[in-house]
Scaffold this motif. Structure first.
Motif, PDB file in Angstrom:
ATOM      1  N   GLU A  43      69.101  -7.317 139.202  1.00 58.40           N
ATOM      2  CA  GLU A  43      68.971  -6.911 137.972  1.00 58.40           C
ATOM      3  C   GLU A  43      70.186  -6.139 137.297  1.00 58.40           C
ATOM      4  O   GLU A  43      70.734  -6.399 136.359  1.00 58.40           O
ATOM      5  N   GLN A  44      70.245  -5.002 138.146  1.00 62.26           N
ATOM      6  CA  GLN A  44      71.619  -4.263 137.991  1.00 62.26           C
ATOM      7  C   GLN A  44      72.807  -4.894 137.849  1.00 62.26           C
ATOM      8  O   GLN A  44      73.856  -4.581 137.085  1.00 62.26           O
ATOM      9  N   ASP A  47      73.177  -6.723 134.965  1.00 66.20           N
ATOM     10  CA  ASP A  47      73.701  -5.916 133.827  1.00 66.20           C
ATOM     11  C   ASP A  47      75.139  -5.324 133.838  1.00 66.20           C
ATOM     12  O   ASP A  47      75.840  -5.453 132.769  1.00 66.20           O
TER      13      ASP A  47
END
Length: 183
Positions: A43-44, A47
């Motif tokens: 997820e990072q 992002d």
């Protein structure tokens, strides 16, 4: 100091095999930074890619800076960025020194054709990975299709498209949260 060297060398490895831009780096980056080193989550990474697309500069370097900064703050960001760009500087310097010897070489031309085909496969892998992580509902599919049409068939700048998609996402989630709270 060891962790900074590890950041530099990891991004040096990625930078030395990443032909075709930041998206071709995604599968290698996920394997190295998410699965092997566990510096960041999937997820990072998504992002960091999303934010990097809206920033000036090279996506791969921007993502490297974000990951490096996440791991070791400013020094980590610098180490990761230097690791990412060092192979390019070395390769470009060598090519520039011998350019006249390479430009008509049939083996170099054929090698670049093979690299181009590989780049297409790496970008496709990155697109599929981004799709799985980013497009989660019917609105996501609609926004993705709309952005594709705008980018492919108009001359609209990507900046208002990105801002518009972000505002749409925030508005949608805000309305969904209000509906949920009203129940």
């Amino acid at each position: 100091m060891k962790e900074l060297l590890d950041l530099y060398l990891s991004f040096f490895k990625m930078g030395s095999v990443t032909f075709g831009g930041g998206y071709t780096m995604l599968p290698i980056l996920k394997r190295e930074c998410v699965e092997k080193k566990r510096w960041v989550s999937d997820e990072q990474v998504m992002d960091f890619y999303a934010v990097s697309q809206g920033l000036p500069g090279i996506i791969a370097v921007n993502v490297a800076v974000f990951i490096g900064y996440h791991v070791r703050r400013t020094a980590g960001g610098i180490a990761a960025a230097l690791g990412c760009v060092s192979p390019c500087i070395i390769i470009i310097s060598i090519i520039a020194a011998f350019l006249s010897n390479f430009q008509d070489n049939i083996y170099v031309k054929e090698a670049m054709t093979g690299v181009s085909i590989c780049v297409v496969a790496l970008i496709l892998d990155a697109v599929l990975g981004l799709w799985k992580k980013g497009v989660k509902d019917k609105l996501g599919v609609a926004v993705c299709a709309g952005v594709f049409v705008l980018m492919e068939f108009t001359s609209v700048s990507p900046i208002p498209i990105i801002v518009g998609a972000a505002l749409l996402g925030v508005s949608y989630k805000t309305l969904a949260a209000k509906k949920e709270a009203a129940k």
